[in-house]
Scaffold this active site. Structure first.
Site, PDB file in Angstrom:
ATOM      1  N   ALA A   1      -2.040  -4.529  11.782  1.00  0.00           N
ATOM      2  CA  ALA A   1      -0.868  -3.374  11.408  1.00  0.00           C
ATOM      3  C   ALA A   1      -1.190  -2.745  10.105  1.00  0.00           C
ATOM      4  O   ALA A   1      -0.662  -1.843   9.671  1.00  0.00           O
ATOM      5  CB  ALA A   1       0.428  -4.090  11.252  1.00  0.00           C
ATOM      6  N   TYR A   2      -2.167  -3.100   9.102  1.00  0.00           N
ATOM      7  CA  TYR A   2      -2.446  -2.567   8.266  1.00  0.00           C
ATOM      8  C   TYR A   2      -3.330  -1.423   8.203  1.00  0.00           C
ATOM      9  O   TYR A   2      -4.731  -1.309   7.504  1.00  0.00           O
ATOM     10  CB  TYR A   2      -3.100  -3.463   7.321  1.00  0.00           C
ATOM     11  N   THR A   3      -3.029  -0.570   9.045  1.00  0.00           N
ATOM     12  CA  THR A   3      -3.667   0.739   9.437  1.00  0.00           C
ATOM     13  C   THR A   3      -5.275   0.631   9.470  1.00  0.00           C
ATOM     14  O   THR A   3      -5.879   0.044  10.287  1.00  0.00           O
ATOM     15  CB  THR A   3      -3.381   1.839   8.706  1.00  0.00           C
ATOM     16  N   ASP A   4      -5.989   0.967   8.400  1.00  0.00           N
ATOM     17  CA  ASP A   4      -7.763   1.138   8.344  1.00  0.00           C
ATOM     18  C   ASP A   4      -8.190  -0.087   7.321  1.00  0.00           C
ATOM     19  O   ASP A   4      -9.206   0.102   7.227  1.00  0.00           O
ATOM     20  CB  ASP A   4      -8.221   2.268   7.890  1.00  0.00           C
ATOM     21  N   SER A   5      -7.446  -1.012   7.218  1.00  0.00           N
ATOM     22  CA  SER A   5      -7.810  -1.848   6.046  1.00  0.00           C
ATOM     23  C   SER A   5      -9.018  -2.932   6.872  1.00  0.00           C
ATOM     24  O   SER A   5     -10.004  -3.388   6.230  1.00  0.00           O
ATOM     25  CB  SER A   5      -6.777  -2.913   5.406  1.00  0.00           C
TER      26      SER A   5
END
Length: 165
Positions: A51-55
């Site tokens: 859920a942390y986009t592109d982390s």
């Protein structure tokens, strides 16, 4: 440097880990510099989530060459086994690794259990047997679910929101 052993995993890490939620707000190169600085200064646990986009992508980009010296935790918010496998495949690819040290159910509204109709825990067991994940864990912001996870004995760690402030 103070260390801590994570739950029932046997994994010992620097007491301060790197929570990767904020790196989604900076560029890939800025994130790489920050992640390497953390690693170079003794941080060996990197926590992220689908859920942390592109982390996850940024962690893979910055740290794939030191993968054997770090521990990676990531999370799935999947509601069923199909979603679990999709998230796991994506995480492995973006993190540039063939295994995740601690794979966590991300703040579910219920406690996944073996034999559950959702198939989540059974999928995690299979992924563990296949060597794709090392430990099955859960994060939660709901006290009742967190306590249920602890009481079940099925989880190697349980991550609950906390702040040093």
């Amino acid at each position: 440097m103070k260390t801590v052993t994570l739950g029932k995993t046997g994994i010992t890490v620097n007491k301060n880990g790197f929570g990767a939620l904020p790196i989604q707000r900076i560029t890939k190169e800025e994130a790489a510099r920050l992640l390497r600085k953390a690693y170079d200064n003794g941080i060996n646990l990197f926590d992220t989530a689908r859920a942390y986009t592109d982390s996850e992508e940024k962690i893979g980009y910055a740290l794939s060459d030191v993968r054997n010296h770090i521990f990676i935790t990531t999370k799935t918010a999947a509601k069923n086994a199909e979603g679990f496998w999709k998230d796991l495949e994506t995480s492995l690819k973006t993190l540039q690794t063939d295994y995740i040290d601690i794979y966590q159910f991300h703040n579910p509204s219920f406690c996944p259990k073996p034999g559950g109709a959702d198939g989540l825990y059974d999928a995690a067991l299979k992924a563990k047997e296949q060597g794709q994940i090392g430990h099955i864990s859960i994060t939660n912001h709901r006290r009742a679910v967190a306590h249920e996870a602890i009481d079940s004995g099925h989880y190697d760690t349980r991550q609950f929101q906390c702040s040093y402030r």
